[in-house]
Design a protein around this motif. Structure first.
Motif, PDB file in Angstrom:
ATOM      1  N   ALA A  37       2.272 -22.088   2.803  1.00 25.05           N
ATOM      2  CA  ALA A  37       3.857 -23.171   3.250  1.00 25.05           C
ATOM      3  C   ALA A  37       5.253 -23.487   2.089  1.00 25.05           C
ATOM      4  CB  ALA A  37       3.051 -24.407   3.167  1.00 25.05           C
ATOM      5  N   GLU A  38       3.781 -23.637   0.900  1.00 22.38           N
ATOM      6  CA  GLU A  38       4.829 -23.967  -0.992  1.00 22.38           C
ATOM      7  C   GLU A  38       5.602 -22.700  -0.650  1.00 22.38           C
ATOM      8  OE1 GLU A  38       1.660 -25.168  -3.728  1.00 22.38           O
ATOM      9  OE2 GLU A  38       1.611 -27.132  -2.188  1.00 22.38           O
ATOM     10  N   ASN A  39       5.345 -21.398  -0.905  1.00 25.93           N
ATOM     11  CA  ASN A  39       5.967 -20.537  -0.736  1.00 25.93           C
ATOM     12  C   ASN A  39       7.300 -20.104  -0.079  1.00 25.93           C
ATOM     13  OD1 ASN A  39       4.600 -19.741  -3.236  1.00 25.93           O
ATOM     14  ND2 ASN A  39       3.334 -18.589  -1.873  1.00 25.93           N
ATOM     15  N   MET A  40       6.825 -20.918   1.604  1.00 30.33           N
ATOM     16  CA  MET A  40       7.148 -20.505   2.621  1.00 30.33           C
ATOM     17  C   MET A  40       8.690 -21.373   2.278  1.00 30.33           C
ATOM     18  SD  MET A  40       7.415 -20.854   6.574  1.00 30.33           S
ATOM     19  CE  MET A  40       5.771 -19.652   6.767  1.00 30.33           C
ATOM     20  N   ILE A  41       8.593 -22.485   2.056  1.00 31.05           N
ATOM     21  CA  ILE A  41       9.605 -23.207   1.770  1.00 31.05           C
ATOM     22  C   ILE A  41      10.848 -22.606   0.208  1.00 31.05           C
ATOM     23  CG2 ILE A  41       8.650 -25.295   2.428  1.00 31.05           C
ATOM     24  CD1 ILE A  41       8.875 -27.267  -0.575  1.00 31.05           C
ATOM     25  N   ARG A  42      10.374 -22.358  -0.255  1.00 31.78           N
ATOM     26  CA  ARG A  42      10.981 -21.357  -1.250  1.00 31.78           C
ATOM     27  C   ARG A  42      12.206 -20.147  -1.168  1.00 31.78           C
ATOM     28  NH1 ARG A  42       6.988 -24.016  -4.986  1.00 31.78           N
ATOM     29  NH2 ARG A  42       5.582 -21.824  -4.757  1.00 31.78           N
ATOM     30  N   THR A  43      11.363 -19.770   0.123  1.00 33.22           N
ATOM     31  CA  THR A  43      12.166 -18.977   0.277  1.00 33.22           C
ATOM     32  C   THR A  43      12.985 -18.852   1.168  1.00 33.22           C
ATOM     33  OG1 THR A  43      10.520 -17.571   1.935  1.00 33.22           O
ATOM     34  CG2 THR A  43      10.206 -17.050  -0.087  1.00 33.22           C
ATOM     35  N   LEU A  44      12.865 -19.914   2.212  1.00 28.06           N
ATOM     36  CA  LEU A  44      14.312 -19.865   2.892  1.00 28.06           C
ATOM     37  C   LEU A  44      15.191 -21.050   2.512  1.00 28.06           C
ATOM     38  CD1 LEU A  44      11.701 -21.025   6.034  1.00 28.06           C
ATOM     39  CD2 LEU A  44      13.227 -19.205   5.582  1.00 28.06           C
ATOM     40  N   ASP A  45      16.556 -21.038   3.118  1.00 25.09           N
ATOM     41  CA  ASP A  45      17.934 -21.973   2.786  1.00 25.09           C
ATOM     42  C   ASP A  45      17.607 -23.473   2.485  1.00 25.09           C
ATOM     43  OD1 ASP A  45      18.816 -19.174   2.140  1.00 25.09           O
ATOM     44  OD2 ASP A  45      20.123 -18.384   3.824  1.00 25.09           O
ATOM     45  N   SER A  46      17.192 -23.236   3.571  1.00 27.65           N
ATOM     46  CA  SER A  46      16.463 -24.414   3.656  1.00 27.65           C
ATOM     47  C   SER A  46      15.765 -25.281   4.532  1.00 27.65           C
ATOM     48  CB  SER A  46      18.231 -25.223   3.606  1.00 27.65           C
ATOM     49  OG  SER A  46      18.482 -24.717   5.590  1.00 27.65           O
ATOM     50  N   ALA A  47      14.603 -25.801   4.006  1.00 27.90           N
ATOM     51  CA  ALA A  47      13.406 -25.929   4.927  1.00 27.90           C
ATOM     52  C   ALA A  47      12.496 -27.889   4.174  1.00 27.90           C
ATOM     53  CB  ALA A  47      12.715 -25.150   4.027  1.00 27.90           C
ATOM     54  N   VAL A  48      12.245 -27.989   4.896  1.00 24.84           N
ATOM     55  CA  VAL A  48      11.759 -28.892   4.346  1.00 24.84           C
ATOM     56  C   VAL A  48       9.410 -28.894   4.440  1.00 24.84           C
ATOM     57  CG1 VAL A  48      11.208 -31.801   5.222  1.00 24.84           C
ATOM     58  CG2 VAL A  48      13.189 -30.229   5.128  1.00 24.84           C
ATOM     59  N   LEU A  49       9.170 -29.705   3.618  1.00 24.42           N
ATOM     60  CA  LEU A  49       7.644 -29.261   4.192  1.00 24.42           C
ATOM     61  C   LEU A  49       6.904 -30.806   4.154  1.00 24.42           C
ATOM     62  CD1 LEU A  49       4.868 -27.926   4.027  1.00 24.42           C
ATOM     63  CD2 LEU A  49       5.134 -28.475   0.849  1.00 24.42           C
ATOM     64  N   LEU A  50       6.548 -30.684   5.186  1.00 23.87           N
ATOM     65  CA  LEU A  50       5.240 -32.008   6.076  1.00 23.87           C
ATOM     66  C   LEU A  50       3.928 -31.154   5.512  1.00 23.87           C
ATOM     67  CD1 LEU A  50       5.082 -34.554   6.825  1.00 23.87           C
ATOM     68  CD2 LEU A  50       5.914 -33.223   9.467  1.00 23.87           C
ATOM     69  N   GLY A  77      16.561 -33.715  15.861  1.00 22.46           N
ATOM     70  CA  GLY A  77      17.351 -32.875  14.923  1.00 22.46           C
ATOM     71  C   GLY A  77      17.233 -32.824  13.212  1.00 22.46           C
ATOM     72  N   THR A  78      16.482 -34.470  13.044  1.00 21.75           N
ATOM     73  CA  THR A  78      16.490 -35.406  11.779  1.00 21.75           C
ATOM     74  C   THR A  78      14.617 -34.630  11.083  1.00 21.75           C
ATOM     75  OG1 THR A  78      15.644 -36.804  13.490  1.00 21.75           O
ATOM     76  CG2 THR A  78      17.445 -37.118  12.982  1.00 21.75           C
ATOM     77  N   HIS A  79      14.746 -34.654  10.141  1.00 21.76           N
ATOM     78  CA  HIS A  79      13.438 -34.342   9.183  1.00 21.76           C
ATOM     79  C   HIS A  79      12.896 -35.403   7.745  1.00 21.76           C
ATOM     80  CE1 HIS A  79      15.287 -30.418  10.660  1.00 21.76           C
ATOM     81  NE2 HIS A  79      13.499 -29.628  10.146  1.00 21.76           N
ATOM     82  N   PRO A  80      11.749 -35.563   8.046  1.00 26.04           N
ATOM     83  CA  PRO A  80      11.565 -36.275   7.347  1.00 26.04           C
ATOM     84  C   PRO A  80      12.096 -35.481   5.517  1.00 26.04           C
ATOM     85  CG  PRO A  80       9.727 -34.796   7.880  1.00 26.04           C
ATOM     86  CD  PRO A  80      10.466 -34.753   8.669  1.00 26.04           C
ATOM     87  N   ALA A  81      12.301 -36.638   4.666  1.00 25.10           N
ATOM     88  CA  ALA A  81      12.120 -36.016   3.552  1.00 25.10           C
ATOM     89  C   ALA A  81      11.198 -34.372   2.828  1.00 25.10           C
ATOM     90  CB  ALA A  81      11.829 -37.365   2.575  1.00 25.10           C
ATOM     91  N   ASN A  82      12.069 -34.199   2.445  1.00 24.00           N
ATOM     92  CA  ASN A  82      11.119 -33.025   0.980  1.00 24.00           C
ATOM     93  C   ASN A  82       9.401 -33.422   0.975  1.00 24.00           C
ATOM     94  OD1 ASN A  82       9.726 -29.821   0.593  1.00 24.00           O
ATOM     95  ND2 ASN A  82      10.674 -30.275  -0.411  1.00 24.00           N
ATOM     96  N   GLY A  83       8.527 -32.871   1.198  1.00 18.37           N
ATOM     97  CA  GLY A  83       7.535 -33.130   0.317  1.00 18.37           C
ATOM     98  C   GLY A  83       6.447 -34.080   1.359  1.00 18.37           C
ATOM     99  N   THR A  84       7.410 -34.649   2.212  1.00 17.95           N
ATOM    100  CA  THR A  84       6.500 -35.492   2.411  1.00 17.95           C
ATOM    101  C   THR A  84       5.239 -36.099   3.075  1.00 17.95           C
ATOM    102  OG1 THR A  84       7.892 -36.511   3.914  1.00 17.95           O
ATOM    103  CG2 THR A  84       6.590 -37.367   5.279  1.00 17.95           C
ATOM    104  N   LYS A  85       3.584 -36.712   2.811  1.00 22.33           N
ATOM    105  CA  LYS A  85       2.370 -36.836   2.924  1.00 22.33           C
ATOM    106  C   LYS A  85       2.270 -37.391   4.322  1.00 22.33           C
ATOM    107  CE  LYS A  85       1.719 -34.999  -1.489  1.00 22.33           C
ATOM    108  NZ  LYS A  85       3.020 -34.650  -1.688  1.00 22.33           N
ATOM    109  N   CYS A  86       1.537 -36.470   5.468  1.00 28.91           N
ATOM    110  CA  CYS A  86       0.871 -37.579   6.216  1.00 28.91           C
ATOM    111  C   CYS A  86      -0.793 -38.007   6.093  1.00 28.91           C
ATOM    112  CB  CYS A  86       1.184 -36.688   7.336  1.00 28.91           C
ATOM    113  SG  CYS A  86       2.945 -37.209   8.550  1.00 28.91           S
ATOM    114  N   LYS A  87      -1.351 -38.726   6.054  1.00 29.68           N
ATOM    115  CA  LYS A  87      -2.730 -39.095   5.994  1.00 29.68           C
ATOM    116  C   LYS A  87      -3.391 -39.442   7.208  1.00 29.68           C
ATOM    117  CE  LYS A  87      -1.998 -42.933   2.755  1.00 29.68           C
ATOM    118  NZ  LYS A  87      -2.122 -44.298   2.239  1.00 29.68           N
ATOM    119  N   THR A  88      -4.176 -38.743   6.747  1.00 29.57           N
ATOM    120  CA  THR A  88      -5.777 -38.253   8.137  1.00 29.57           C
ATOM    121  C   THR A  88      -6.314 -39.080   8.635  1.00 29.57           C
ATOM    122  OG1 THR A  88      -6.784 -36.515   8.915  1.00 29.57           O
ATOM    123  CG2 THR A  88      -7.124 -37.463   6.867  1.00 29.57           C
ATOM    124  N   ASN A  89      -6.649 -39.194   9.845  1.00 32.09           N
ATOM    125  CA  ASN A  89      -7.599 -40.265  10.357  1.00 32.09           C
ATOM    126  C   ASN A  89      -9.110 -40.193  10.902  1.00 32.09           C
ATOM    127  OD1 ASN A  89      -5.016 -40.482  12.078  1.00 32.09           O
ATOM    128  ND2 ASN A  89      -4.801 -39.334  13.207  1.00 32.09           N
TER     129      ASN A  89
END
Length: 101
Positions: A37-50, A77-89
């Protein structure tokens, strides 16, 4: 006009009108490792990693934080900040059980 024939001005307009991709990944996914996923966001024009901080493949439907972010992206059409992390339940490891005598 084919994409290959577009000039720089046409490509800039295309980027302005294309929505950013929301890439959702689990930190400990045994099927699709997080670094993919980290590699994918580097290859896309604009991508956000969650990132979902947890174990398992598939995050939507398993975590309220992920669900909210994906729903907002799809509906508004809104996105979180790139690099946002969600804690697990659930814990990512089994609790230590000591033998009782």
């Amino acid at each position: 006009m084919a994409r290959a024939e577009q000039g720089p001005r046409d490509q800039a307009a295309h980027r302005r009108w294309c929505a950013a991709a929301l890439v959702v990944a689990s930190r400990l996914d045994p099927v699709t490792p997080h670094h993919w996923a980290e590699n994918m966001i580097r290859t896309l024009d604009s991508a956000v990693l969650l990132t979902r901080e947890g174990i398992g493949h598939g995050s939507y439907g398993t975590n309220p934080c992920i669900n909210s972010a994906v729903d907002a992206a799809l509906i508004h059409g809104t996105h979180p900040a790139n690099g946002t992390k969600c804690k697990t339940n659930t814990p990512t490891t089994r609790p230590l059980v000591t033998a009782s005598h």
